[in-house]
Design an enzyme around this catalytic site. Structure first.
Site, short mmCIF file in Angstrom:
data_model
loop_
_atom_site.label_atom_id
_atom_site.label_comp_id
_atom_site.label_asym_id
_atom_site.label_seq_id
_atom_site.Cartn_x
_atom_site.Cartn_y
_atom_site.Cartn_z
N HIS A 77 -9.63 -11.90 0.21
CA HIS A 77 -8.41 -11.09 0.06
C HIS A 77 -7.26 -11.95 -0.46
O HIS A 77 -7.33 -13.17 -0.42
CB HIS A 77 -8.01 -10.46 1.40
N HIS A 78 -6.21 -11.26 -0.85
CA HIS A 78 -4.97 -11.89 -1.33
C HIS A 78 -4.34 -12.79 -0.27
O HIS A 78 -4.57 -12.62 0.93
CB HIS A 78 -3.99 -10.77 -1.71
N ALA A 114 -10.06 4.26 9.75
CA ALA A 114 -11.06 3.49 9.02
C ALA A 114 -10.43 2.22 8.46
O ALA A 114 -9.33 2.27 7.90
CB ALA A 114 -11.64 4.32 7.88
N PRO A 115 -11.10 1.08 8.58
CA PRO A 115 -10.53 -0.16 8.05
C PRO A 115 -10.58 -0.22 6.53
O PRO A 115 -9.90 -1.05 5.93
CB PRO A 115 -11.43 -1.24 8.66
N SER A 116 -11.40 0.64 5.92
CA SER A 116 -11.38 0.74 4.45
C SER A 116 -11.49 2.20 4.06
O SER A 116 -12.40 2.91 4.48
CB SER A 116 -12.52 -0.04 3.81
N GLY A 164 -10.59 -6.05 8.64
CA GLY A 164 -11.13 -4.96 9.46
C GLY A 164 -12.45 -4.46 8.89
O GLY A 164 -13.37 -4.08 9.63
N THR A 165 -12.53 -4.49 7.57
CA THR A 165 -13.76 -4.02 6.90
C THR A 165 -14.94 -4.93 7.24
O THR A 165 -16.04 -4.46 7.53
CB THR A 165 -13.55 -3.98 5.38
N ALA A 198 -4.91 3.43 8.55
CA ALA A 198 -5.59 2.48 7.68
C ALA A 198 -5.30 1.04 8.10
O ALA A 198 -5.95 0.11 7.65
CB ALA A 198 -5.13 2.68 6.23
N LYS A 256 -2.44 -11.45 3.10
CA LYS A 256 -3.09 -10.71 4.20
C LYS A 256 -2.83 -11.38 5.55
O LYS A 256 -2.97 -12.60 5.68
CB LYS A 256 -4.59 -10.58 3.94
N MET A 280 0.83 -1.20 0.00
CA MET A 280 0.00 0.00 0.00
C MET A 280 0.87 1.25 0.00
O MET A 280 0.53 2.25 -0.63
CB MET A 280 -0.95 0.00 1.22
N1 NDP Z 1 -7.89 0.93 5.42
C1 NDP Z 1 -7.69 0.49 4.17
O1 NDP Z 1 -8.32 0.99 3.22
C2 NDP Z 1 -6.71 -0.58 3.91
C3 NDP Z 1 -6.02 -1.14 4.93
N2 NDP Z 1 -5.03 -2.04 4.69
C4 NDP Z 1 -4.29 -2.47 5.85
O2 NDP Z 1 -3.03 -1.82 5.81
C5 NDP Z 1 -2.05 -2.66 6.39
C6 NDP Z 1 -0.89 -2.82 5.43
O3 NDP Z 1 -1.31 -3.54 4.31
P1 NDP Z 1 -0.28 -3.97 3.17
O4 NDP Z 1 0.36 -2.78 2.60
O5 NDP Z 1 -1.00 -4.90 2.29
O6 NDP Z 1 0.74 -4.83 4.03
P2 NDP Z 1 2.30 -5.05 3.82
O7 NDP Z 1 2.70 -6.15 4.76
O8 NDP Z 1 2.60 -5.16 2.38
O9 NDP Z 1 2.88 -3.68 4.30
C7 NDP Z 1 3.11 -3.36 5.64
C8 NDP Z 1 4.37 -2.54 5.64
O10 NDP Z 1 4.63 -2.03 6.94
C9 NDP Z 1 6.02 -2.24 7.17
N3 NDP Z 1 6.40 -2.26 8.58
C10 NDP Z 1 6.51 -3.32 9.39
N4 NDP Z 1 6.92 -2.95 10.60
C11 NDP Z 1 7.11 -1.61 10.55
C12 NDP Z 1 7.56 -0.64 11.47
N5 NDP Z 1 7.90 -1.00 12.71
N6 NDP Z 1 7.61 0.65 11.09
C13 NDP Z 1 7.26 1.01 9.84
N7 NDP Z 1 6.85 0.13 8.91
C14 NDP Z 1 6.76 -1.16 9.26
C15 NDP Z 1 6.28 -3.57 6.50
O11 NDP Z 1 7.65 -3.79 6.32
P3 NDP Z 1 8.21 -5.28 6.14
O12 NDP Z 1 7.97 -5.60 4.72
O13 NDP Z 1 9.65 -5.13 6.49
O14 NDP Z 1 7.46 -6.14 7.13
C16 NDP Z 1 5.55 -3.40 5.21
O15 NDP Z 1 6.28 -2.71 4.24
C17 NDP Z 1 -2.77 -3.96 6.76
O16 NDP Z 1 -3.15 -3.88 8.11
C18 NDP Z 1 -4.00 -3.95 5.87
O17 NDP Z 1 -5.07 -4.68 6.41
C19 NDP Z 1 -4.71 -2.43 3.44
C20 NDP Z 1 -5.38 -1.94 2.37
C21 NDP Z 1 -6.47 -1.01 2.52
O1 LIG Z 2 -5.13 -6.19 3.67
C1 LIG Z 2 -5.78 -5.73 2.72
O2 LIG Z 2 -5.46 -5.90 1.54
C2 LIG Z 2 -6.99 -4.95 3.02
N1 LIG Z 2 -7.26 -4.72 4.27
C3 LIG Z 2 -8.33 -3.93 4.76
C4 LIG Z 2 -9.20 -4.72 5.71
O3 LIG Z 2 -8.67 -5.54 6.48
O4 LIG Z 2 -10.40 -4.48 5.75
C5 LIG Z 2 -9.07 -3.19 3.69
C6 LIG Z 2 -9.10 -3.81 2.34
O5 LIG Z 2 -10.14 -4.72 2.29
C7 LIG Z 2 -7.78 -4.39 1.91
#
Ligand code: NDP
Ligand SMILES: O=C(O)C1=N[C@H](C(=O)O)C[C@H](O)C1
Length: 252
Positions: free
Chosen positions: A143-144, A107-109, A153-154, A83, A147, A1
């Site tokens: 989801h993928h 917000a979870p989404s 969360g949504t 997020a 996850k 993200m």
């Molecule tokens: N609210 C919304 O609309 C959405 C929410 N999400 C949520 O967002 C979160 C991230 O999703 P996603 O990007 O797919 O997950 P990823 O695992 O791809 O990304 C998480 C990132 O956070 C990094 N990280 C880990 N520890 C730390 C730290 N201590 N400080 C800073 N960064 C750190 C990770 O690094 P490393 O690779 O080294 O572990 C990684 O790059 C999840 O909780 C997901 O559910 C996702 C999509 C939409």
């Molecule tokens: O991890 C994800 O990818 C996503 N996480 C969020 C969630 O847990 O609701 C939002 C979105 O669905 C993508």
């Protein structure tokens, strides 16, 4: 993200990326955030150091990272868009506490379509509350494979918003196995599917005797979340301390 947030921010001339934060062990530390996101070089190296000149921080990380993020935003009086999903109750409490001193959107989404669907789900529930034969509500999320948390969360927020309409005795049931007995009237069932590269899909099934409604909302890429988070960041930049959500941002 993080990469998609950086990429979309680079296209928006009203925004300036001042930092891209990772954990201190990350192998890509020092590389340019724009290069990593596949857009123009932005002269912002990926770093574990916290910036002191940000107006708003957007957090898409892991529950393990959220405590530091809250602490730093409080220290620097920076607005925060959260997020990340899968936080513990203690972390949610901590977030609420922080909202007494800084503005937070949580917000979870961040997706427009998902937030609109949440409102629709509440309306459908309200209309069907007293349907003859009763109403069964189940939430299926897909989801993928990467996850880390389940259910999403949504899905949990859909469930909480629906439960507000169903009543205080609503039970949240996660999956079913074995001799479960008949379904009870007051439960919401949750089912988490993990497949391939699905960017996020939620189906709320409203089952009655004789017919059903399925409310399906599906992302075709992750950009809906990144765009929503950037919209939230802009909206939040002139707000006073407090806890806000995407319904506030989207004026729903
Ligand atoms: N609210 C919304 O609309 C959405 C929410 N999400 C949520 O967002 C979160 C991230 O999703 P996603 O990007 O797919 O997950 P990823 O695992 O791809 O990304 C998480 C990132 O956070 C990094 N990280 C880990 N520890 C730390 C730290 N201590 N400080 C800073 N960064 C750190 C990770 O690094 P490393 O690779 O080294 O572990 C990684 O790059 C999840 O909780 C997901 O559910 C996702 C999509 C939409
Ligand atoms: O991890 C994800 O990818 C996503 N996480 C969020 C969630 O847990 O609701 C939002 C979105 O669905 C993508």
């Amino acid at each position: 993200m993080g990469r998609r947030v950086v990429a979309l921010a680079s296209e928006d001339k009203t925004l300036q990326l001042v930092a891209a934060i990772e954990n201190d062990q990350h192998p890509l530390l020092g590389q340019d955030a724009g290069d990593l996101a596949g857009v123009e070089t932005m002269d912002v190296p990926l770093s574990s150091k916290w910036p002191n000149d940000a107006d708003v921080v957007i957090d898409f990380s892991l529950p393990e990272a959220i405590d530091r993020c809250i602490e730093k935003c409080e220290l620097h009086e920076t607005a925060l868009v959260v997020a990340t999903t899968g936080m513990t109750d203690a972390q949610v409490e901590r977030l609420n506490e922080a909202s007494e001193s800084i503005p937070i959107v949580w917000a979870p989404s961040m997706s427009l379509a998902v937030n609109l669907s949440m409102k629709l789900a509440q309306q459908i529930t309200e209309k069907l509350l007293d349907v003859p034969g009763g109403l069964d509500i189940e939430i299926i999320e897909r989801h993928h494979r990467y996850k880390a948390d389940a259910p999403s969360g949504t899905a949990l927020k859909f469930g909480d918003l629906i439960a507000e309409k169903l009543g205080d005795d609503t039970k949240h049931v996660h999956g079913r196995e074995g001799h479960t007995g008949q379904r009870t009237r007051n439960e919401i069932g949750y089912h988490a599917v993990r497949v391939g590269d699905n960017p996020g899909e939620h189906t709320i099934v409203f089952g009655m005797l004789g017919e059903r409604i399925e409310l399906n909302v599906a992302a075709s890429s992750r950009d809906c979340y990144a765009a929503g988070a950037l919209a939230a960041a802009k909206w939040l930049s002139d707000k006073p301390e407090g806890m806000y959500d995407m319904f506030d941002v989207l004026e729903m």
